[in-house]
Design a protein around this motif. Sequence first.
Motif, short mmCIF file in Angstrom:
data_model
loop_
_atom_site.label_atom_id
_atom_site.label_comp_id
_atom_site.label_asym_id
_atom_site.label_seq_id
_atom_site.Cartn_x
_atom_site.Cartn_y
_atom_site.Cartn_z
N THR A 14 17.36 -60.81 -43.05
CA THR A 14 18.36 -59.76 -43.28
C THR A 14 19.27 -59.63 -42.09
N ALA A 18 23.23 -59.65 -42.50
CA ALA A 18 23.79 -58.30 -42.65
C ALA A 18 25.21 -58.25 -42.13
N SER A 44 15.82 -54.05 -39.56
CA SER A 44 16.49 -55.29 -39.97
C SER A 44 17.33 -55.90 -38.86
N TYR A 59 16.40 -45.53 -43.11
CA TYR A 59 16.34 -46.82 -43.82
C TYR A 59 17.29 -46.70 -45.01
N TRP A 60 18.56 -47.05 -44.80
CA TRP A 60 19.60 -46.74 -45.76
C TRP A 60 20.25 -47.98 -46.37
N SER A 62 23.38 -48.91 -46.51
CA SER A 62 24.44 -49.52 -45.70
C SER A 62 23.85 -50.25 -44.50
N SER A 63 24.52 -51.31 -44.09
CA SER A 63 24.06 -52.09 -42.95
C SER A 63 24.22 -51.31 -41.65
N LYS A 84 19.78 -45.10 -37.35
CA LYS A 84 20.03 -45.92 -38.55
C LYS A 84 19.96 -47.38 -38.15
N ASP A 86 17.82 -49.82 -39.94
CA ASP A 86 17.23 -50.67 -40.97
C ASP A 86 18.03 -50.50 -42.25
N GLN A 87 18.01 -51.51 -43.09
CA GLN A 87 18.71 -51.45 -44.37
C GLN A 87 17.70 -51.48 -45.51
N SER A 88 17.80 -50.50 -46.40
CA SER A 88 16.88 -50.40 -47.54
C SER A 88 17.41 -51.21 -48.72
#
Length: 225
Positions: A14, A18, A44, A59-60, A62-63, A84, A86-88
């Motif tokens: 990722t 990303a 990520s 963990y959202w 958006s990158s 922020k 990590d990317q979910s």
Amino acid sequence: MLFSTLSFLTSAATLASAAVLPSSSLTKRDNGISVTPHDRYSSSIGVLGCKINTNRVAYWPSSPDCNNICVKVSANGRSVHLLKIDQSGGAHDISYDAWNYLSTGQSAKDDPTQGGGIDATWEDAPMSDCADLLSAGGGKLAFAAANSMNFITSCSADTWVGKNYALYNIVNTQCTWGYNETCTMPDPSQGNQPTCAHQLGTTVALTSQPVWNIDYGTGQLSLAQ
């Protein structure tokens, strides 16, 4: 909803793909979202869990980008600041302890609860509001030197990350492999591989930098793997 722990290889993949969305100033938002609990640490972009407060992570969808790392989430008259990093897969997950606090006003370690989404609003916040979530020293955000360079090199020198990253010879974000030593970047003409006291990326067991998860629904601590 709960998301299973991403493997470090998945996180690295990722990281490589990303999209980075740098910006030069804070963009205030008041978007209505539904925040859900996430009880297993990951990043990520390669941020080391042993060098931050893993109970305050977003963990959202958006990158993560090079400037707006700190966000403020508010619900039920309470607020938390989150990193922020990590990317979910689509949900607005936040650390279980942060979710529990927004829901009840109590830590998940003291009074664990269960449930789904909480209606919340959020906005970008200055990194000074998240300074107490960083423990690497010097206000730096600590990254895994062997596995975060795609993100680090995508951040120009005038971004917050470009000015405030630290590299450690720790292999995975759960801090179970490698050496707890800082690394340095060589002159750009010499490439982008960090220089460390030991060989970069060595998978020797590391036990001095544990990362603890708070298990969903029980409040028990478990060692991140």
